[in-house]
Design a protein around this motif. Structure first.
Motif, PDB file in Angstrom:
ATOM      1  N   ASP A  17       0.708  -1.133  -0.537  1.00  0.00           N
ATOM      2  CA  ASP A  17       0.045  -0.042   0.023  1.00  0.00           C
ATOM      3  C   ASP A  17       0.846   1.215  -0.089  1.00  0.00           C
ATOM      4  OD1 ASP A  17      -2.585   1.015   0.022  1.00  0.00           O
ATOM      5  OD2 ASP A  17      -1.990   1.862   2.514  1.00  0.00           O
ATOM      6  N   LYS A  18       1.860   1.155   0.796  1.00  0.00           N
ATOM      7  CA  LYS A  18       3.185   1.873   0.435  1.00  0.00           C
ATOM      8  C   LYS A  18       3.918   1.968   1.293  1.00  0.00           C
ATOM      9  CE  LYS A  18      -0.073   5.354   3.904  1.00  0.00           C
ATOM     10  NZ  LYS A  18      -0.272   6.398   4.627  1.00  0.00           N
ATOM     11  N   ILE A  19       5.409   2.862   0.446  1.00  0.00           N
ATOM     12  CA  ILE A  19       6.964   2.295   0.527  1.00  0.00           C
ATOM     13  C   ILE A  19       7.600   3.370   0.755  1.00  0.00           C
ATOM     14  CG2 ILE A  19       6.906   2.594  -1.467  1.00  0.00           C
ATOM     15  CD1 ILE A  19       9.210   0.234  -1.916  1.00  0.00           C
ATOM     16  N   GLY A  20       8.446   3.426   1.789  1.00  0.00           N
ATOM     17  CA  GLY A  20       9.256   4.439   1.955  1.00  0.00           C
ATOM     18  C   GLY A  20      10.506   4.153   2.084  1.00  0.00           C
ATOM     19  N   PHE A  21      11.539   4.934   2.132  1.00  0.00           N
ATOM     20  CA  PHE A  21      13.378   4.835   2.576  1.00  0.00           C
ATOM     21  C   PHE A  21      13.978   5.513   3.457  1.00  0.00           C
ATOM     22  CE2 PHE A  21      17.092   5.490  -0.079  1.00  0.00           C
ATOM     23  CZ  PHE A  21      17.461   4.149  -0.001  1.00  0.00           C
ATOM     24  N   ALA A  22      14.659   5.552   3.813  1.00  0.00           N
ATOM     25  CA  ALA A  22      15.436   5.934   4.815  1.00  0.00           C
ATOM     26  C   ALA A  22      17.299   5.430   4.392  1.00  0.00           C
ATOM     27  CB  ALA A  22      15.589   5.599   5.661  1.00  0.00           C
ATOM     28  N   THR A  23      18.079   6.097   4.539  1.00  0.00           N
ATOM     29  CA  THR A  23      19.743   6.090   3.863  1.00  0.00           C
ATOM     30  C   THR A  23      20.225   6.701   4.488  1.00  0.00           C
ATOM     31  OG1 THR A  23      21.194   5.421   2.419  1.00  0.00           O
ATOM     32  CG2 THR A  23      19.765   7.928   1.912  1.00  0.00           C
ATOM     33  N   GLY A  24      22.178   6.308   5.201  1.00  0.00           N
ATOM     34  CA  GLY A  24      22.453   7.634   5.645  1.00  0.00           C
ATOM     35  C   GLY A  24      22.940   8.906   5.190  1.00  0.00           C
ATOM     36  N   VAL A  39      18.165   0.289  13.815  1.00  0.00           N
ATOM     37  CA  VAL A  39      16.975   0.908  13.856  1.00  0.00           C
ATOM     38  C   VAL A  39      16.676   2.079  13.945  1.00  0.00           C
ATOM     39  CG1 VAL A  39      15.431   1.205  16.299  1.00  0.00           C
ATOM     40  CG2 VAL A  39      16.462  -1.017  15.817  1.00  0.00           C
ATOM     41  N   THR A  40      17.464   2.791  13.990  1.00  0.00           N
ATOM     42  CA  THR A  40      16.815   3.960  13.138  1.00  0.00           C
ATOM     43  C   THR A  40      16.598   3.884  11.852  1.00  0.00           C
ATOM     44  OG1 THR A  40      18.854   4.546  13.067  1.00  0.00           O
ATOM     45  CG2 THR A  40      18.668   5.224  15.522  1.00  0.00           C
ATOM     46  N   LEU A  41      17.553   3.340  10.839  1.00  0.00           N
ATOM     47  CA  LEU A  41      17.078   3.924   9.623  1.00  0.00           C
ATOM     48  C   LEU A  41      15.438   2.809   9.489  1.00  0.00           C
ATOM     49  CD1 LEU A  41      20.885   2.835   7.874  1.00  0.00           C
ATOM     50  CD2 LEU A  41      19.673   4.277   8.036  1.00  0.00           C
ATOM     51  N   GLY A  42      15.235   1.844  10.049  1.00  0.00           N
ATOM     52  CA  GLY A  42      14.159   1.256   9.937  1.00  0.00           C
ATOM     53  C   GLY A  42      13.012   2.409  10.480  1.00  0.00           C
ATOM     54  N   ASN A  99       8.469   6.046   9.276  1.00  0.00           N
ATOM     55  CA  ASN A  99       8.241   7.109   9.968  1.00  0.00           C
ATOM     56  C   ASN A  99       7.535   7.704   8.550  1.00  0.00           C
ATOM     57  OD1 ASN A  99       7.066   8.831  12.198  1.00  0.00           O
ATOM     58  ND2 ASN A  99       8.894  10.342  11.524  1.00  0.00           N
ATOM     59  N   SER A 100       8.308   8.175   7.257  1.00  0.00           N
ATOM     60  CA  SER A 100       7.917   8.771   6.357  1.00  0.00           C
ATOM     61  C   SER A 100       6.306   8.308   5.548  1.00  0.00           C
ATOM     62  CB  SER A 100       9.166   8.892   5.665  1.00  0.00           C
ATOM     63  OG  SER A 100       9.378   7.620   4.860  1.00  0.00           O
ATOM     64  N   ILE A 101       5.978   7.411   6.047  1.00  0.00           N
ATOM     65  CA  ILE A 101       4.580   6.452   5.322  1.00  0.00           C
ATOM     66  C   ILE A 101       3.759   6.654   6.470  1.00  0.00           C
ATOM     67  CG2 ILE A 101       6.213   5.469   3.092  1.00  0.00           C
ATOM     68  CD1 ILE A 101       5.493   3.256   4.350  1.00  0.00           C
ATOM     69  N   LEU A 124       7.643   4.685  16.909  1.00  0.00           N
ATOM     70  CA  LEU A 124       6.814   4.736  15.987  1.00  0.00           C
ATOM     71  C   LEU A 124       5.171   4.986  16.607  1.00  0.00           C
ATOM     72  CD1 LEU A 124       7.628   2.190  13.317  1.00  0.00           C
ATOM     73  CD2 LEU A 124       8.417   4.906  13.177  1.00  0.00           C
ATOM     74  N   GLY A 125       5.013   4.455  17.869  1.00  0.00           N
ATOM     75  CA  GLY A 125       4.237   5.037  18.472  1.00  0.00           C
ATOM     76  C   GLY A 125       2.645   3.494  17.829  1.00  0.00           C
ATOM     77  N   ILE A 126       3.373   2.270  17.565  1.00  0.00           N
ATOM     78  CA  ILE A 126       2.424   1.109  17.473  1.00  0.00           C
ATOM     79  C   ILE A 126       1.797   1.090  18.355  1.00  0.00           C
ATOM     80  CG2 ILE A 126       2.105  -1.079  15.837  1.00  0.00           C
ATOM     81  CD1 ILE A 126       4.534   0.308  13.386  1.00  0.00           C
ATOM     82  N   GLN A 127       0.449   0.676  18.067  1.00  0.00           N
ATOM     83  CA  GLN A 127      -0.730   0.161  19.573  1.00  0.00           C
ATOM     84  C   GLN A 127       0.081  -1.176  19.380  1.00  0.00           C
ATOM     85  OE1 GLN A 127      -2.648  -2.799  19.179  1.00  0.00           O
ATOM     86  NE2 GLN A 127      -2.661  -3.923  16.871  1.00  0.00           N
ATOM     87  N   PRO A 128      -0.250  -1.067  21.095  1.00  0.00           N
ATOM     88  CA  PRO A 128       0.143  -2.165  21.420  1.00  0.00           C
ATOM     89  C   PRO A 128       0.355  -3.314  21.464  1.00  0.00           C
ATOM     90  CG  PRO A 128      -0.991  -1.286  23.527  1.00  0.00           C
ATOM     91  CD  PRO A 128      -0.687  -0.734  21.759  1.00  0.00           C
TER      92      PRO A 128
END
Length: 394
Positions: free
Chosen positions: A6-13, A52-55, A60-62, A96-100
């Motif tokens: 449904d959505k795709i996001g990306f992060a890199t150094g 962790v930070t990259l993931g 978080n971007s999507i 990310l604060g995803i429901q528990p």
């Protein structure tokens, strides 16, 4: 019911090493990297960035608050694990604060495991249609200074939200996988960098592509003519180009072959600037294809080849859905260009810095440029993460 991405996001150094600078420093012709590997730059991460930070930054971007309330599974695929017990998915779930009431776990099989996570996510949504699954592929490829693998280093994370009625890609049930017990690339627990038999690994990659593709065609009845693009695992783009040439059907009309090649070139655009990101490399190729191809249309099919040393390979397919372009970014190239360029000397200092723990298991770090989250300290052997808004997590 259709299920897919449904959505795709990306992060890199946020640091960039130019391959020409690396070539000059290592005393080799720059074309060895630019043409021999099809690499122009590498993404470099400091000690304050990890899987962790990259993931978390990629996701978080999507994600919006509705997504976080619906996600009931977080899957992280990696071969750069930070802990032998606690899953990176647990940290990311918290950041990310995803429901528990969600299941969170980590998967491993070299560069292949994100494909396994995608399959797991799809099966879960089939059983629970109202749920969403967050699949993250996050890695930092690190080989060592002046080693054969050094020019293919890189770092990054792909985040994919899997749901029913996806707005990007519908996944099909035509997967064909193959396993071989080989030693082409591996990293024992006692080693911080992998052991690699490069030529052997290249041959295995290409042979598993050839044989899995043959079996896929046999089982599915599909041929290359049924696809508008073919995405590959990208240890380095030149290897994927060899794979593309290996499976090319020479009986196809020239116009079809040219269209497939144009989409292949679009699929390696980002990897040329980033390097190898292990589990996310195939899906970075997919993202690059979708955001850089000038010709893809809704209803067209894409084939994908996943490979993880050791080795497991898989070929599967997906179909673009109506309105898919609205789910994509248009300024990704500008974001990559905004990375801070560093010298080879700075790269060697930043990229290979290690934790300096005191006798109580504490460590602090310099203030490096990161994405939305960073590793700010280690306290009593516990990793402490912080969002840019200053909220601390451990």
């Amino acid at each position: 019911m259709t299920i897919g991405i449904d959505k795709i996001g990306f992060a890199t150094g946020r640091y960039r090493l130019d391959m020409g600078d690396l070539a000059q420093s290592r005393g080799v012709d720059s074309e060895k990297f630019s043409k021999g590997l099809l690499l122009d730059a590498l993404s470099i991460t400091p000690i304050t960035e990890d899987i962790v930070t990259l993931g978390a930054s990629a996701a978080n971007s999507i994600l919006d608050e509705k997504d976080k309330a619906s996600i009931d599974m977080v899957l992280v695929a990696t071969e750069s694990s930070i802990d032998q017990s606690k899953a990176a998915a647990v940290y990311i779930h918290s950041l990310l604060g995803i429901q528990p009431f969600a299941r969170s776990l980590e998967l491993k099989e070299a560069c292949y495991s994100a494909t396994a996570a995608l399959n797991y996510a799809k099966l879960h949504v089939e059983k629970h249609p109202q749920s969403k699954v967050l699949v993250i592929a996050s890695d930092i490829a690190k080989y060592g200074i002046n080693t054969p693998g050094e020019p293919t280093q890189g770092s990054g994370s792909i985040a994919m939200l899997i749901s029913q009625n996806p707005r990007l890609l519908e996944l099909h049930d035509d997967n064909v996988a193959q396993t071989r017990d080989i030693m082409d690339f591996w990293r024992p627990n006692y080693s911080t960098t992998p052991f690699v038999d490069g030529m052997y690994s290249t041959k295995q990659y290409l042979d598993m592509l050839k044989t899995t593709w043959a079996e896929y065609q046999k089982r599915s009845g599909k041929t290359l003519a049924d696809f508008s693009a073919f995405c590959f695992h990208l240890p380095f783009p030149k290897l994927a180009l060899k794979g593309f040439n290996k499976i090319m059907d020479k009986s196809l009309p020239d116009a079809k072959k040219e269209a497939l090649k144009a989409n292949f070139d679009a699929s390696i655009t980002y990897s040329r600037q980033i390097g190898n990101i292990y589990t996310g490399s195939l899906f970075l190729g997919l993202l690059s294809l979708l955001e850089n191809s000038e010709h893809l249309q809704a209803g067209e099919n894409i084939a994908l080849f996943s490979y993880g040393s050791g080795a497991v390979a898989e070929i599967f397919s997906a179909t673009l859905v109506d309105g898919f372009k609205s789910q994509l970014k248009t300024n990704r190239k500008e974001e990559l260009e905004s990375r801070q360029s560093i010298s080879v000397a700075d790269y060697e200092t930043i990229f290979f810095e290690e934790d300096a723990l005191d006798e109580d298991g504490n460590a602090s770090f310099a203030d490096y440029v990161t994405n939305d989250f960073s590793l700010v300290a280690i306290k009593g052997h516990q990793r402490i993460y912080e969002a840019k808004d200053g909220q601390e997590n451990n």
